[in-house]
Scaffold this motif. Structure first.
Motif, PDB file in Angstrom:
ATOM      1  N   SER A  35       0.842  -1.189   0.000  1.00 47.29           N
ATOM      2  CA  SER A  35       0.000   0.000   0.000  1.00 47.29           C
ATOM      3  C   SER A  35       0.878   1.240   0.000  1.00 47.29           C
ATOM      4  N   SER A  47      -3.978   0.847  -2.742  1.00 50.64           N
ATOM      5  CA  SER A  47      -3.685  -0.489  -2.244  1.00 50.64           C
ATOM      6  C   SER A  47      -4.379  -1.526  -3.122  1.00 50.64           C
ATOM      7  N   ASN A  80      -5.226   6.514  -0.186  1.00 52.31           N
ATOM      8  CA  ASN A  80      -4.507   5.256  -0.151  1.00 52.31           C
ATOM      9  C   ASN A  80      -4.628   4.533  -1.485  1.00 52.31           C
TER      10      ASN A  80
END
Length: 863
Positions: A398, A451, A449
């Motif tokens: 991530s 990921s 984020n």
């Protein structure tokens, strides 16, 4: 002779005359009595001339001769009108000297007599039953004898300075005056002006009033008590007339400051004067109502204590505990803003608008409590700050983007953008170095984020914050980059010196090795000051897709990468140019767990350095001392990731980061299973094909087993080119030439492989002279082994080096004698996939796989 005598006589005469001459007598004025002259007094002036008594005297007033005044002594009476002025005298006589010199002038001025005055206490008017005191005041002296007059008639019995009497309805009244006499000068005063005393018929009543009857706590209330005459002392009462006065004053007003609720109620007043005190009647009561003051509450909407030039906020003033008929006043530092509306909008234009803001409600003379202050700070337009963690991509992990507005975080939402080379018409950075593409339409919190993150996510990013409606945006952040050290499929950045640390003044070549379209690619560099071209014209030259930077220096350090016009990015390389004599050679790209890594300490003057001893550090901790100048980690693991440097007697290198890629758990197991399954399927297909071939060849008297594989056959321990048992043969059924290996006399088969470049299969065939019956009756003989080697081919279809490579794939095929059906009895086939292959076979025995081998064993049914 005669002339000389005459001169002598004249000189003697002058001397005699000079010696006998005398000054004239001088007159003087003697005055009696003193120099202060009061009206009614007699003054005597005497002219005194010394030496003679037969003078005739002459008097002058203000230098004017008085012909009638010829005596030595003159006398006159002083009045308020004179005489006054300058008086002098002189004398004359018949004999010598016949006159005197005039006297010095003497000034006579009239001094007014002290004037008496009548002081009355208390003041008029006068009421029946009141005591009146009259005082005769004469300034200057204290030994006066006082004389009182009523209506200009002397009161012989009243001779004291102060007289007191009680007023009745019948008197006394009239005009009262006084004067004084004494034995010394001045012997009397002037009479005072008359003072009139008149009797008023009724006792007065005080009148009470208030400037406001309903007030808030903290206000001031002024009560006024009035009586028709003056000279009174005023008494103030609260709650009850019989209580002690709450306040006594010689003035008619009484102010209650900073009132509280307990100050409310009824108030009275009355006045008094004299001794004993003569009181007026009580006033009527006045009701004072005191309530809690309403409180102003100031709120900021939106509640942003810090705003920026271009933003607008609203101040709202609400009066709690009051009605709605208020007007409002807003304060900021020394500024006052009047408003009939409880809302005041501030459009930030200057930083000077910063300050403490308050508000009050105003209704007539009434004000609410001032609100608590609200601090408002006006600042210049902010810039967002972006950080990326981690900044070097580990595929599958991530990646977190964090955006902040350092000066304030209230109410912000954050917008994320990926950069690509400037394109007209697209949203762009201010310097137009890059255009940007919005990643999140509605904005997010402080982080974004990705990921899992992959190679497509590498590149440059910016963020900015926005708040309000319409949205007010900050400036874009400084670009930050997500880099990958992995070689990319579309383009890879390679350097001629395969290391990240470089010596000063060397030449560095950086190549964007492209696979596909080469247009629009450029080399870029990121430093502490920002992003710039990785190949500036003043220092580098471009040939094709290679940039050559000459005479590099420390300022050329930075992260380099290639990027396309569509936003694709290559791997990145962090290059450090060191001014010292020692650098560290370390892997340019990430290494995988299990690989061998060698670190070398290189010297600027390598040829003149006889001592290669070097110390190696990881994360500033000594881990190895090597005499060869290099350190090898046989099988790196994730724990070996970190900063490395080396030191020697010639100096110290900079630190370089070594990235170790983790191998996912079960990776080798999954490969093993995949290979086993794949090879098992391939073996089954091979057996099926062999069976079909045998049946097909059986009808023609021969049986060949075709082994499909990209292989090249060789004997067990010999190179194909050295195999003495191989001959060139013509395929009996296909008409092409191949290589024949090891014909078995008792088994009656031949292993045959084509010799063309596209060598994709081999055949195992029975000889044409084999007898089916003989073959059928024969028992099983010795097994002959043939090793089949699979080798990688390069792009030009040429075989690589004949030596064994780590990426080679080997297959070993074991065959038996022909059966009655004319087929080769394949007892088993073992297939190995190895990193390093070293086979030692014995005739008549199976080869067991090494620990690293991946194999599949296939046992087809016998036809």
């Amino acid at each position: 002779m005669d002339h000389t005598g005459l001169c002598v006589l004249l000189l003697l005469n002058n001397l005699i005359c000079c010696g006998l001459s005398q000054a004239l007598p001088t007159a003087s004025v003697i005055v009696y009595p003193y120099s202060l002259f009061y009206p009614g007094e007699t003054v005597t002036l005497q002219c005194d001339i010394p030496g003679y008594t037969d003078w005739t005297y002459h008097w002058y007033q203000n230098n004017q001769l008085h012909p009638s005044l010829t005596s030595k002594i003159i006398t006159f009476t002083i009045t308020l009108t004179g005489p006054d002025g300058l008086f002098s005298c002189e004398g004359t006589r018949t004999d010598r000297p016949q006159w005197s010199q005039r006297s010095a002038p003497f000034a006579i001025s009239v001094t007014a007599l002290p004037t008496a005055s009548v002081i009355v206490y208390p003041y008029s008017p006068f009421y029946p039953g009141e005591t009146v005191t009259l005082q005769c005041d004469i300034p200057g002296y204290t030994d006066w004898t006082y004389h009182w007059y009523q209506n200009n008639q002397l009161h012989p019995s009243l001779t004291s300075k102060i007289i007191t009497f009680t007023i009745t309805l019948t008197g006394p009244d009239g005009l009262f005056s006084c004067e004084g006499t004494r034995t010394d000068r001045p012997q009397w005063s002037q009479r005072s002006a008359p003072f009139a005393i008149s009797v008023t018929g009724n006792r007065p009543t005080a009148k009470l009033s208030s400037d406001q009857n309903a007030v808030f706590t903290g206000d001031s209330v002024t009560l006024s008590c009035t009586v028709e005459s003056s000279g009174w002392t005023f008494y103030w009462y609260r709650i009850s007339q019989v209580s002690q006065p709450v306040f006594t004053s010689s003035v008619f007003s009484y102010t209650l400051s900073q009132v509280t609720v307990s100050d409310g109620g009824q108030y009275w007043c009355r006045a008094g004067k004299g001794n004993p005190v003569y009181y007026t009647l009580y006033s009527k009561p006045v009701q004072i109502q005191v309530t809690e003051r309403p409180v102003a509450v100031l709120t900021l909407q939106p509640n942003w204590p810090q705003i920026f030039i271009g933003e607008t906020v609203t101040l709202r003033c609400v009066i709690q505990g009051g009605d709605i008929n208020w007007q409002y006043t807003f304060y900021s530092n020394s500024n006052i803003m009047y408003n009939t509306n409880p809302v005041y909008r501030i459009s930030a234009e200057y930083t000077s608008q910063s300050g403490q803001y308050t508000c009050v409600g105003v209704k007539g003379n009434t004000r609410s409590e001032t609100s608590q202050s609200v601090q408002l700070t006006v600042s210049y337009k902010p810039k967002a700050v972006l950080s990326i963690s981690p900044q070097w991509l580990n595929p599958g992990d991530s990646v977190n983007l964090s955006c902040k507005v350092k000066v304030s975080s209230a109410g912000w939402r954050f917008f994320w953008y990926k950069m690509f080379p400037y394109r007209a018409g697209s949203p762009s950075l201010l310097d137009m170095s890059y255009s940007v593409e919005l990643l999140s339409e509605n904005g997010t919190e402080e982080s974004y984020n990705m990921s899992p993150a992959g190679s497509a996510d590498t590149g440059g990013y910016v963020c900015r914050a926005g708040r309000g409606d319409p949205v007010y945006y900050t400036d874009y952040s400084k670009p930050q980059f997500l880099w990958s050290g992995e070689l990319q499929a579309s383009v890879s950045l390679k350097i001629n010196l395969s290391r990240t640390q470089q010596f000063l003044w060397k030449t560095l070549s950086l190549s964007c090795e492209l696979k596909g379209n080469t247009t629009g690619w450029r080399l870029m560099r990121n430093t502490e000051t920002g992003v710039e071209s990785g190949c500036p014209s003043y220092q580098g030259s471009i040939t094709g897709t290679t940039c050559t930077r000459r005479s590099i220096y420390t300022g050329d350090s930075g992260v380099y990468w290639c990027e396309s016009g569509s936003g694709e990015y290559s791997n990145a390389v962090n290059i450090t140019v060191h001014a010292g004599d020692v650098i560290l050679e370390s892997p340019v790209h990430p290494v995988s767990e299990g690989e061998s890594v060698t670190l070398r300490c290189l010297y600027k003057h390598q040829g003149t350095n006889p001592n290669n001893k070097a110390d190696f550090y990881k994360d500033r901790v000594l881990i190895s001392s090597e005499t060869t100048g290099e350190m090898t980690i046989p099988e790196v693991s994730k724990s070996d990731e970190g900063f490395y440097k080396c030191t020697s007697d010639q100096g110290e290198s900079r630190e370089s980061w070594v990235t170790v890629r983790s191998v996912p758990p079960g990776y080798f197991t999954s490969v093993l299973v995949g290979v086993i399954v794949g090879m098992g399927v391939a073996g089954a297909l091979l057996v099926i094909l062999l069976v079909l071939l045998c049946r097909y060849q059986n009808s023609k008297g021969s049986c060949c087993h075709r082994v499909f594989w990209p292989i090249h056959l060789q004997s067990t321990n010999q190179d194909p080119q050295q195999d003495q048992g191989s001959t060139q043969v013509q395929s009996p059924d296909s008409g092409y030439t191949g290589q024949q290996y090891g014909q078995s006399p008792d088994a009656g088969y031949t292993v045959f492989c084509p010799t063309d470049a596209a060598n994709i299969y081999c055949m195992i065939c029975h000889s044409d002279n084999d007898n089916d019956a003989a073959g059928a009756s024969a028992g099983p003989g010795d097994v002959t082994y043939a090793q089949v080697q699979l080798k990688m081919l390069n792009k030009k279809n040429k075989e690589k080096s004949a030596s064994l490579k780590e990426d080679s794939v080997y297959s070993e095929v074991n065959t038996g004698k022909a059966t009655a059906a004319g087929l080769v009895d394949v007892t088993y086939a073992e297939i190995y996939l190895r990193n390093k292959l070293k086979i030692k076979k014995k005739k008549g025995s199976r080869t067991q796989p090494e620990p690293e081998s991946v194999y599949s064993q296939v046992k087809p049914d016998t036809a």
